[in-house]
Design a protein around this motif. Sequence first.
Motif, mmCIF file in Angstrom:
data_model
loop_
_atom_site.group_PDB
_atom_site.id
_atom_site.type_symbol
_atom_site.label_atom_id
_atom_site.label_comp_id
_atom_site.label_asym_id
_atom_site.label_seq_id
_atom_site.Cartn_x
_atom_site.Cartn_y
_atom_site.Cartn_z
ATOM 1 N N ILE A 1 0.849 -1.196 0.000
ATOM 2 C CA ILE A 1 0.000 0.000 0.000
ATOM 3 C C ILE A 1 0.885 1.248 0.000
ATOM 4 C CG2 ILE A 1 -1.620 1.374 1.370
ATOM 5 C CD1 ILE A 1 -2.978 -1.164 2.252
ATOM 6 N N ILE A 2 1.912 1.269 0.854
ATOM 7 C CA ILE A 2 2.771 2.451 0.944
ATOM 8 C C ILE A 2 3.527 2.668 -0.373
ATOM 9 C CG2 ILE A 2 4.735 3.479 2.171
ATOM 10 C CD1 ILE A 2 2.016 3.329 3.713
ATOM 11 N N VAL B 1 1.340 4.348 -2.717
ATOM 12 C CA VAL B 1 1.195 5.782 -2.437
ATOM 13 C C VAL B 1 2.380 6.555 -3.009
ATOM 14 C CG1 VAL B 1 1.070 7.509 -0.606
ATOM 15 C CG2 VAL B 1 -0.216 5.392 -0.390
ATOM 16 N N THR B 2 3.607 6.050 -2.800
ATOM 17 C CA THR B 2 4.772 6.766 -3.336
ATOM 18 C C THR B 2 4.712 6.800 -4.867
ATOM 19 O OG1 THR B 2 6.106 4.757 -3.243
ATOM 20 C CG2 THR B 2 6.275 6.263 -1.374
ATOM 21 N N MET B 3 4.128 5.756 -5.477
ATOM 22 C CA MET B 3 3.983 5.750 -6.935
ATOM 23 C C MET B 3 3.011 6.844 -7.387
ATOM 24 S SD MET B 3 5.177 3.861 -9.499
ATOM 25 C CE MET B 3 5.207 4.921 -10.930
ATOM 26 N N VAL B 4 1.887 6.987 -6.664
ATOM 27 C CA VAL B 4 0.935 8.057 -6.996
ATOM 28 C C VAL B 4 1.638 9.407 -6.939
ATOM 29 C CG1 VAL B 4 -1.131 9.265 -6.222
ATOM 30 C CG2 VAL B 4 -1.083 6.809 -6.182
ATOM 31 N N LEU B 5 2.477 9.580 -5.907
ATOM 32 C CA LEU B 5 3.180 10.855 -5.748
ATOM 33 C C LEU B 5 4.176 11.070 -6.884
ATOM 34 C CD1 LEU B 5 3.699 10.703 -1.882
ATOM 35 C CD2 LEU B 5 2.057 12.093 -3.146
ATOM 36 N N ALA B 6 4.818 9.977 -7.341
ATOM 37 C CA ALA B 6 5.757 10.095 -8.464
ATOM 38 C C ALA B 6 5.017 10.509 -9.734
ATOM 39 C CB ALA B 6 6.483 8.766 -8.686
ATOM 40 N N VAL B 7 3.843 9.904 -9.978
ATOM 41 C CA VAL B 7 3.060 10.248 -11.172
ATOM 42 C C VAL B 7 2.660 11.720 -11.117
ATOM 43 C CG1 VAL B 7 0.880 9.833 -12.363
ATOM 44 C CG2 VAL B 7 2.235 7.908 -11.568
ATOM 45 N N HIS B 8 2.240 12.164 -9.916
ATOM 46 C CA HIS B 8 1.827 13.555 -9.770
ATOM 47 C C HIS B 8 3.005 14.507 -10.002
ATOM 48 C CE1 HIS B 8 -0.722 16.813 -8.476
ATOM 49 N NE2 HIS B 8 0.229 17.237 -7.667
ATOM 50 N N MET C 1 10.180 7.553 -7.131
ATOM 51 C CA MET C 1 10.427 6.288 -7.846
ATOM 52 C C MET C 1 11.364 5.410 -7.021
ATOM 53 S SD MET C 1 8.574 6.063 -10.425
ATOM 54 C CE MET C 1 9.176 4.682 -11.377
ATOM 55 N N LEU C 2 12.368 6.021 -6.431
ATOM 56 C CA LEU C 2 13.311 5.240 -5.609
ATOM 57 C C LEU C 2 12.585 4.587 -4.440
ATOM 58 C CD1 LEU C 2 16.789 6.928 -5.093
ATOM 59 C CD2 LEU C 2 16.219 4.735 -6.122
ATOM 60 N N TRP C 3 11.726 5.343 -3.763
ATOM 61 C CA TRP C 3 10.989 4.758 -2.635
ATOM 62 C C TRP C 3 10.088 3.618 -3.090
ATOM 63 C CZ3 TRP C 3 12.583 4.818 1.973
ATOM 64 C CH2 TRP C 3 13.241 5.930 2.502
ATOM 65 N N THR C 4 9.477 3.810 -4.279
ATOM 66 C CA THR C 4 8.608 2.745 -4.804
ATOM 67 C C THR C 4 9.421 1.479 -5.066
ATOM 68 O OG1 THR C 4 7.321 4.474 -5.867
ATOM 69 C CG2 THR C 4 6.881 2.226 -6.556
ATOM 70 N N ASP D 1 -0.649 -3.983 -6.824
ATOM 71 C CA ASP D 1 -1.230 -3.785 -5.500
ATOM 72 C C ASP D 1 -2.675 -4.275 -5.481
ATOM 73 O OD1 ASP D 1 -1.558 -2.888 -2.903
ATOM 74 O OD2 ASP D 1 -2.115 -0.865 -3.524
ATOM 75 N N LEU D 2 -3.388 -3.984 -6.557
ATOM 76 C CA LEU D 2 -4.799 -4.389 -6.682
ATOM 77 C C LEU D 2 -4.940 -5.917 -6.624
ATOM 78 C CD1 LEU D 2 -7.674 -3.351 -7.364
ATOM 79 C CD2 LEU D 2 -7.108 -3.694 -9.746
ATOM 80 N N VAL D 3 -4.065 -6.617 -7.351
ATOM 81 C CA VAL D 3 -4.127 -8.076 -7.354
ATOM 82 C C VAL D 3 -3.831 -8.606 -5.952
ATOM 83 C CG1 VAL D 3 -2.991 -10.161 -8.183
ATOM 84 C CG2 VAL D 3 -3.611 -8.376 -9.781
#
Lengths: 147, 248
Positions: free
Chosen positions: B88-89, B92-99, B113-116, B235-237
């Motif tokens: 999950i976390i 979240v970092t991926m959403v922030l990277a996209v933004h 991206m590194l955190w993801t 994550d969804l799967v």
Amino acid sequence: MSHDSAASPEISFQSHHDDKAFYRTVKKVTIILSIITLIELCLGLLIYKMGHGSATSVLLIKGVITILSLAKAFYITAYFMHLGDEIRNFVMTIVVPLALFIWFIIAFLADGASWRDLRNTSAGSKPDATKTEQVQSAPAIEKGAEK
Amino acid sequence: MATAAVPVGTKWWSGGKSPFNLSYGKMMMWYFLMSDAFTFGAFLISYGTIRFSANFWPDPNVVFNAFPGAGHANLPLAFVSLMTFILIISSVTMVLAVHAGHNMDRKRVETYMLWTIVGGLAFLGCQAWEWTHLITGHHAVLIDGQIQEIGTTVTHNPWGAVVPGVMHNGEAVHQAGPVAFGGFFFGITGFHGFHVFSGVVINIIMYIKTRLGHFDQRGHYEMIEKAGLYWHFVDLVWVFVFLCFYLI
């Protein structure tokens, strides 16, 4: 807005949201996902305490956990994957085919349950009844010996 | 969530523009993910079918009760919840990277991206530990009237019903459980783990391309968005793998 503006340029690379609203949404969804997961864990442990059986109450809890998981799936696709920000026609091309799963799940699980029922009849291997059969067969041999 | 506002009377299908208001690549990523959802769905439903057809199925809370470094402590669901939160976390970092990509903020894209990637590797590490623990952790099983110690593999399952009144080295003795248990568990979590692994590889490539400034030259960070879609799907799967194998 001019006639072309909705589709051309065809790709909008800018965010649909302003920064503040975006961070608020991400924070909200993260908290919702975490809370749902924690509730699921509590219910999972409750099943453990009640004993992992097929009592109606256990099945009811499992149903609730399944619905909570579907809620998580909704939040991930709608907000994290931004499917909710796409136009309706496109959303429908993704969501409508997934409705096949409704039939898929019902049909196959019913098939599995039917297999179990058949297995437990005398036509199947009848695993639960094997011991009883052996006990019953003993007097039959004695009868034959008497004759 | 607000479906994109569209002016009344827009003729989507008259040519010259994308009728779905999406680039080709992003749309096809969505359709790939939908087909992948059917693959995972078919796996999970076949698991459900076999489970429904069996008179006995192991209790996941008994099988998955270990935690690294906790010895033989009985901690049902603990380790898998850690894995769930890691995913999950990292989502979240991926959403922030996209933004950050939308804002053309290269430094932040790199950081998130590194955190993801770190989150993905942590998840894979957890899964490797769990598999090792299951395969090498031997348990007493009554087979043909003899007590044997076996681990959980695709051909052996020590998690059958408890044999009443028999103890072996202070441990309850089980009957052999349904063999399909290991096959489905290793098959489906393995297929999911393979998705996590390929997602990490894609994320590393995206990170390198970001560092090299490829997306700045291109004028947009849409590739980060596509990698993000794939990562969120992983994550969804996991939501459903977690549901089917550990919770119910």
